[in-house]
Design a protein around this motif. Structure first.
Motif, mmCIF file in Angstrom:
data_model
loop_
_atom_site.group_PDB
_atom_site.id
_atom_site.type_symbol
_atom_site.label_atom_id
_atom_site.label_comp_id
_atom_site.label_asym_id
_atom_site.label_seq_id
_atom_site.Cartn_x
_atom_site.Cartn_y
_atom_site.Cartn_z
ATOM 1 N N ASP A 66 0.865 -1.178 0.000
ATOM 2 C CA ASP A 66 0.000 0.000 0.000
ATOM 3 C C ASP A 66 0.901 1.227 0.000
ATOM 4 O O ASP A 66 1.400 1.655 1.042
ATOM 5 N N ASP A 125 -7.196 -12.031 11.758
ATOM 6 C CA ASP A 125 -8.179 -11.036 11.350
ATOM 7 C C ASP A 125 -8.933 -11.514 10.107
ATOM 8 O O ASP A 125 -8.420 -12.303 9.305
ATOM 9 N N SER A 126 -10.167 -11.023 9.962
ATOM 10 C CA SER A 126 -10.965 -11.413 8.790
ATOM 11 C C SER A 126 -10.328 -10.941 7.489
ATOM 12 O O SER A 126 -10.571 -11.513 6.429
ATOM 13 N N ASP A 127 -9.517 -9.898 7.571
ATOM 14 C CA ASP A 127 -8.771 -9.423 6.400
ATOM 15 C C ASP A 127 -7.381 -10.049 6.436
ATOM 16 O O ASP A 127 -6.554 -9.673 7.262
ATOM 17 N N ASP A 129 -4.841 -9.630 4.728
ATOM 18 C CA ASP A 129 -3.733 -8.777 4.311
ATOM 19 C C ASP A 129 -3.230 -7.853 5.420
ATOM 20 O O ASP A 129 -2.199 -7.205 5.258
ATOM 21 N N VAL A 130 -3.954 -7.780 6.533
ATOM 22 C CA VAL A 130 -3.593 -6.809 7.570
ATOM 23 C C VAL A 130 -2.250 -7.151 8.209
ATOM 24 O O VAL A 130 -1.383 -6.283 8.367
ATOM 25 N N LYS A 133 0.702 -6.645 5.910
ATOM 26 C CA LYS A 133 0.823 -5.200 5.681
ATOM 27 C C LYS A 133 1.561 -4.531 6.832
ATOM 28 O O LYS A 133 2.411 -3.651 6.624
ATOM 29 N N ASN A 272 -8.075 -0.674 10.826
ATOM 30 C CA ASN A 272 -6.815 -1.367 11.097
ATOM 31 C C ASN A 272 -5.593 -0.514 10.763
ATOM 32 O O ASN A 272 -4.562 -0.601 11.445
#
Length: 332
Positions: A66, A125-127, A129-130, A133, A272
């Motif tokens: 990102d 986490d449900s994401d 990529d967190v 990242k 996040n």
């Protein structure tokens, strides 16, 4: 809430206990200034660069990138670094302690305390990529952290044979380029790009004997560093330098995360991303920051004291910030 405090304590208490061991060993006459000085050299020139090299080499940096988030965190670190430096240069009477004060006030424990905290908070986490990242931004900030610190020490603690304003810029460039930790980060990125990290099955592609050697060398960093901190730690009393220690500690644990979050909110970061920014700025002082200032001629009393105080109280302050983030709905 209790699990965050337990994790913070489990992460920071070994540092405190090992530093206490260093104090005891010094009192018993088993180690002294020479041991601490040589130990710092081993850590700074070999141990820490290997740890960072291995971490970055093995990371899967291709999953998450990102640009806006990375640029913001880099810019935030540089702005805070310059603001603390300007504050110290204007208000500190003891000019010889400026580099150590600044180095202690803005440098976070990115390679030791940050990863386990991010793993606890984001690994499931449900994401998906967190977590990667957060590790990616840690890797990038490691480069910035050591590069800015190299500039700081090159300006305030130049080598005896590098006198004169005309050589200041060259001094800075050489210090950054020769910094062993910066070299470790760059080599880690190169090895990662070449695929010399972990394969698709999660196994290291380097020969086992080499991997084991690197891991063993990296494993001595934290114990040896904190024993050296304890060996160097001397209480000066409630004098001017102690005032610097308190100011740097309060800034590191309380003001820095508040400033970071306020700026991040103004730039529109939420969820996040905002939590990652808060943790990055609320971490205790980095062990590597102390080792660096000890090796490059800084004030070890300020560095060692700030390190001990921030490591001791970070479990409480980090837990407080996480609790407030939940109360205000920034963290679910």
């Amino acid at each position: 809430m209790l699990q965050y405090m337990v994790l913070s304590l489990n992460t920071t208490m070994p540092f405190i206990l090992l530093a206490g061991l260093g104090i005891v060993l010094r009192r018993l006459g088993m180690i002294g200034d020479e041991f601490a000085a040589k130990g710092n050299k081993v850590i700074f020139y070999a141990g820490i660069p290997v740890v960072i090299f291995n971490t970055i080499r093995r990371a899967n940096l291709s999953n998450v990138f990102d640009t806006q988030f990375l640029v913001f965190n880099v810019a935030l670190m540089i702005v805070i670094f310059l603001a603390v430096w300007l504050f110290a240069a204007k208000l500190m009477r003891d000019k010889d302690s400026i580099s150590s004060f600044v180095n202690s006030a803005y440098r976070s424990s990115l390679s030791v305390v940050a990863p386990p905290l991010f793993m606890l908070m984001f690994y499931y986490d449900s994401d998906p990529d967190v977590f990667p990242k957060s590790i990616l931004v840690v890797s990038v900030l490691l480069i910035v952290s050591y590069a800015t610190a190299s500039v700081l020490f090159a300006v305030h603690d130049p080598k005896p044979n590098q006198k004169g304003v005309g050589k200041a810029i060259l001094n800075v460039i050489i210090s950054v380029a020769k910094n062993p930790v910066v070299i470790g980060v760059v080599l880690g990125i190169i090895f990662n790009a070449l695929g010399w990290g972990l394969n698709s099955a999660g196994y290291d592609v380097l020969p086992t004997f080499l991997v084991t050697t690197l891991d063993r060398l990296g494993g001595i960093v934290m114990p040896l560093a904190m024993i050296c901190v304890g060996a160097n730690l001397k209480f000066h009393g409630f004098d001017t330098k102690f005032k610097y220690v308190i100011i740097a500690s309060v800034f590191k644990l309380l003001l820095m995360p508040i400033i970071g979050v306020a700026i991040a909110l103004a730039f529109g970061f939420r969820g996040n991303d905002l939590t990652i920014i808060m943790i990055l700025n609320a971490l205790p002082m980095a062990v590597g920051a102390y080792v660096m200032q000890a090796e490059l001629g800084g004030d070890t009393y300020i560095g060692g004291s700030v390190l001990m105080i921030t490591m001791t109280f970070s479990a409480l302050t980090l837990t407080l910030f996480i609790f407030l983030f939940r109360v205000f709905g920034f963290l679910t």
